[in-house]
Design a protein around this motif. Structure first.
Motif, short mmCIF file in Angstrom:
data_model
loop_
_atom_site.label_atom_id
_atom_site.label_comp_id
_atom_site.label_asym_id
_atom_site.label_seq_id
_atom_site.Cartn_x
_atom_site.Cartn_y
_atom_site.Cartn_z
N SER A 40 0.84 -1.17 0.00
CA SER A 40 0.06 0.23 0.07
C SER A 40 0.76 1.35 0.09
CB SER A 40 -1.03 0.01 1.26
OG SER A 40 -1.64 1.22 1.38
N CYS A 41 0.21 2.37 -0.50
CA CYS A 41 0.98 3.62 -0.28
C CYS A 41 0.21 4.49 0.79
CB CYS A 41 0.59 4.57 -1.68
SG CYS A 41 1.42 3.81 -3.26
N LEU A 42 -0.65 3.92 1.47
CA LEU A 42 -1.25 4.43 2.62
C LEU A 42 -1.97 5.73 2.43
CD1 LEU A 42 1.28 3.49 5.54
CD2 LEU A 42 -0.71 2.46 4.77
N ALA A 43 -2.47 5.92 1.20
CA ALA A 43 -3.38 7.28 0.94
C ALA A 43 -4.55 7.10 1.94
CB ALA A 43 -3.76 7.40 -0.57
N ASP A 44 -5.24 8.06 2.04
CA ASP A 44 -6.66 8.31 2.86
C ASP A 44 -7.56 7.49 1.75
OD1 ASP A 44 -6.15 10.53 1.05
OD2 ASP A 44 -8.22 10.82 1.37
N GLY A 45 -8.61 6.76 2.50
CA GLY A 45 -9.49 5.88 1.68
C GLY A 45 -9.15 4.73 1.71
N ALA A 46 -9.43 3.95 0.38
CA ALA A 46 -9.21 2.59 0.39
C ALA A 46 -7.81 1.79 0.72
CB ALA A 46 -9.49 2.23 -1.28
N ASP A 47 -6.56 2.62 0.48
CA ASP A 47 -5.36 2.51 0.87
C ASP A 47 -5.26 1.99 2.44
OD1 ASP A 47 -5.07 2.84 -1.64
OD2 ASP A 47 -2.95 3.79 -1.19
N GLN A 48 -5.59 3.15 3.27
CA GLN A 48 -5.60 2.85 4.73
C GLN A 48 -6.75 1.98 5.09
OE1 GLN A 48 -5.61 6.49 6.80
NE2 GLN A 48 -3.87 7.27 5.87
N ILE A 49 -7.69 1.71 4.58
CA ILE A 49 -8.77 0.94 4.93
C ILE A 49 -8.23 -0.73 4.81
CG2 ILE A 49 -10.85 -0.31 4.54
CD1 ILE A 49 -11.88 2.38 3.67
N PHE A 50 -7.49 -0.97 3.54
CA PHE A 50 -7.10 -2.31 3.43
C PHE A 50 -5.72 -2.61 4.36
CE2 PHE A 50 -3.39 -3.99 1.08
CZ PHE A 50 -4.03 -5.39 0.77
N ALA A 51 -4.89 -1.33 4.53
CA ALA A 51 -3.77 -1.64 5.36
C ALA A 51 -4.51 -1.98 6.81
CB ALA A 51 -2.82 -0.33 5.00
N ARG A 52 -5.43 -1.27 7.36
CA ARG A 52 -5.65 -1.48 8.48
C ARG A 52 -6.31 -2.79 8.66
NH1 ARG A 52 -4.46 -0.64 13.36
NH2 ARG A 52 -4.28 1.52 12.97
N ALA A 53 -6.99 -3.18 7.56
CA ALA A 53 -7.55 -4.91 7.66
C ALA A 53 -6.34 -5.82 7.77
CB ALA A 53 -8.54 -4.81 6.54
N VAL A 54 -5.53 -5.60 6.77
CA VAL A 54 -4.23 -6.45 6.69
C VAL A 54 -3.54 -6.50 8.31
CG1 VAL A 54 -1.90 -6.73 5.83
CG2 VAL A 54 -3.79 -6.15 4.33
N ASP A 80 -2.69 10.47 11.27
CA ASP A 80 -2.53 9.79 12.54
C ASP A 80 -2.71 8.33 11.97
OD1 ASP A 80 -2.24 11.89 14.22
OD2 ASP A 80 -4.27 11.81 14.77
N GLU A 81 -3.39 7.88 11.13
CA GLU A 81 -3.71 6.65 10.72
C GLU A 81 -2.43 6.26 9.71
OE1 GLU A 81 -5.95 2.88 10.16
OE2 GLU A 81 -5.49 4.16 11.71
N TYR A 82 -2.12 7.37 9.04
CA TYR A 82 -1.05 6.87 8.16
C TYR A 82 0.24 6.57 9.16
CZ TYR A 82 2.98 7.98 4.94
OH TYR A 82 4.03 7.95 4.28
N ASP A 83 0.61 7.49 10.37
CA ASP A 83 1.78 7.23 10.98
C ASP A 83 1.64 5.90 11.70
OD1 ASP A 83 2.78 9.63 10.15
OD2 ASP A 83 1.95 10.88 11.81
N GLU A 84 0.46 5.66 12.17
CA GLU A 84 0.12 4.33 12.99
C GLU A 84 0.55 3.18 12.10
OE1 GLU A 84 -2.70 1.65 15.69
OE2 GLU A 84 -3.04 3.78 15.41
N LEU A 85 0.03 3.30 10.71
CA LEU A 85 0.11 2.16 9.86
C LEU A 85 1.66 1.97 9.65
CD1 LEU A 85 -3.16 2.25 7.89
CD2 LEU A 85 -2.52 0.54 9.41
N MET A 86 2.26 3.21 9.23
CA MET A 86 3.72 3.00 8.80
C MET A 86 4.65 2.31 9.95
SD MET A 86 5.70 3.83 6.39
CE MET A 86 5.15 5.44 5.65
#
Length: 159
Positions: A40-54, A80-86
């Protein structure tokens, strides 16, 4: 390992985000989490939703950062979600671009697809609204032989 890339729409309403989250989790449930790598590139929307699910399912994350100023280009509510997922990334691929542009985003998607077995496309099936949009990423995946699973749940709409 099963390596799944994500491309999808941004600026989704909360209701659509919930529909997409459920649909992504349903698709991911078909895979062994211990063998799952989300790209993922961790963009807002689908990217972050997917990354969080993974992450929630126990998979690993590899992140593709399109440009050194990419984070600053994201909406403030996504940071915040970008930083946490990163922080969960097992590997980060930093592209050489400075500015976050449609060209750097498309290049990140191209590189991501080179590492992918499958693309999840959270996509309404319409043409891209700009270069590097989901339709362009889907077309590139198909051109290089990466299988595509389109995820657009019933009731989902874009403004």
């Amino acid at each position: 390992m099963t390596r799944i890339a994500i491309s999808g729409h941004r600026d989704l309403s909360t209701a659509v985000e919930n529909l997409v989250d459920h649909a992504i989790r349903d698709e991911l449930s078909r895979f062994d989490p211990s063998e799952l790598v989300g790209l993922s590139c961790l963009a807002d929307g689908a990217d972050q939703i997917f990354a969080r699910a993974v992450v929630d399912l126990g998979g690993k994350l590899e992140i593709f950062v399109p440009a050194s100023h990419y984070r600053e280009s994201l909406p403030s509510q996504a940071l915040d979600e970008y930083d946490e997922l990163m922080s969960y990334a097992v590997k980060v691929h930093n592209l050489d671009h400075v500015d976050s542009t449609s060209e750097s985003h498309m290049e990140a998607s191209v590189q991501m697809l080179q590492h992918a077995d499958l693309l999840f496309a959270v996509w309404d099936g319409l043409p891209a609204r700009g270069f590097g949009g989901t339709a362009d990423v889907v077309a590139h995946a198909e051109a290089i032989g990466v299988m595509v699973t389109v995820i657009w749940p019933d009731g989902a709409v874009r403004d």
